[in-house]
Write a protein that holds these residues in place. Sequence first.
Motif, PDB file in Angstrom:
ATOM      1  N   UNK A 161       0.679  -1.287  -0.001  1.00  8.23           N
ATOM      2  CA  UNK A 161      -0.076   0.018  -0.028  1.00  8.23           C
ATOM      3  C   UNK A 161       0.737   1.219  -0.111  1.00  8.23           C
ATOM      4  N   UNK A 162       2.192   0.952  -0.095  1.00  9.23           N
ATOM      5  CA  UNK A 162       3.015   2.342  -0.073  1.00  9.23           C
ATOM      6  C   UNK A 162       3.009   2.855  -1.488  1.00  9.23           C
ATOM      7  N   UNK A 163       2.486   3.800  -1.952  1.00  6.63           N
ATOM      8  CA  UNK A 163       2.496   4.130  -3.298  1.00  6.63           C
ATOM      9  C   UNK A 163       3.853   4.874  -3.536  1.00  6.63           C
ATOM     10  N   UNK A 164       4.475   5.367  -3.070  1.00  8.83           N
ATOM     11  CA  UNK A 164       5.676   5.884  -3.251  1.00  8.83           C
ATOM     12  C   UNK A 164       6.635   4.887  -3.500  1.00  8.83           C
ATOM     13  N   UNK A 165       6.849   3.910  -2.685  1.00  8.86           N
ATOM     14  CA  UNK A 165       7.677   2.852  -2.767  1.00  8.86           C
ATOM     15  C   UNK A 165       7.693   2.116  -4.218  1.00  8.86           C
ATOM     16  N   UNK A 176       5.911   3.055  -6.763  1.00  2.00           N
ATOM     17  CA  UNK A 176       6.483   4.041  -8.071  1.00  2.00           C
ATOM     18  C   UNK A 176       7.979   4.053  -8.261  1.00  2.00           C
ATOM     19  N   UNK A 177       8.764   4.026  -7.117  1.00  2.00           N
ATOM     20  CA  UNK A 177      10.199   3.856  -6.958  1.00  2.00           C
ATOM     21  C   UNK A 177      10.667   2.563  -7.574  1.00  2.00           C
ATOM     22  N   UNK A 178      10.229   1.319  -6.952  1.00  3.54           N
ATOM     23  CA  UNK A 178      10.291   0.457  -7.461  1.00  3.54           C
ATOM     24  C   UNK A 178      10.153  -0.007  -9.104  1.00  3.54           C
ATOM     25  N   UNK A 179       8.918   0.671  -9.369  1.00  3.13           N
ATOM     26  CA  UNK A 179       8.720   0.495 -11.042  1.00  3.13           C
ATOM     27  C   UNK A 179       9.762   1.247 -11.726  1.00  3.13           C
ATOM     28  N   UNK A 180       9.971   2.191 -11.264  1.00  2.00           N
ATOM     29  CA  UNK A 180      11.272   3.111 -11.999  1.00  2.00           C
ATOM     30  C   UNK A 180      12.527   2.020 -11.877  1.00  2.00           C
ATOM     31  N   UNK A 181      12.840   1.675 -10.980  1.00  2.00           N
ATOM     32  CA  UNK A 181      13.909   0.621 -10.951  1.00  2.00           C
ATOM     33  C   UNK A 181      14.101  -0.394 -11.781  1.00  2.00           C
ATOM     34  N   UNK A 182      12.643  -1.025 -11.967  1.00  2.00           N
ATOM     35  CA  UNK A 182      12.305  -2.152 -12.552  1.00  2.00           C
ATOM     36  C   UNK A 182      12.619  -2.054 -14.202  1.00  2.00           C
ATOM     37  N   UNK A 183      12.110  -0.750 -14.649  1.00  2.00           N
ATOM     38  CA  UNK A 183      11.814  -0.325 -16.037  1.00  2.00           C
ATOM     39  C   UNK A 183      13.453   0.249 -16.320  1.00  2.00           C
TER      40      UNK A 183
END
Length: 74
Positions: free
Chosen positions: A43-47, A49-56
């Motif tokens: 449920x931590x939206x910021x985390x 979004x950051x993980x999605x940025x790292x994965x891509x």
Amino acid sequence: MADLGFSWEIRKNGDVVILHRGKRATTLRGGKASDFLDLAESGDGDAVQQELARLTGNYKRGNERHAKGHPRNA
């Protein structure tokens, strides 16, 4: 922190498709998909979004500090 423009979809076969501003950026399968879904359920939206940025791979590249002072960006 602002929304970075990432979203995701879960497919029937368990794959997770990551979208950046509505366009497909990458697909996660197997263990990576399940690890990501565990994080997304937190449920931590910021985390997320950051993980999605790292994965891509759409993440800070180290030159942001130098680019801020460039005359083009002034």
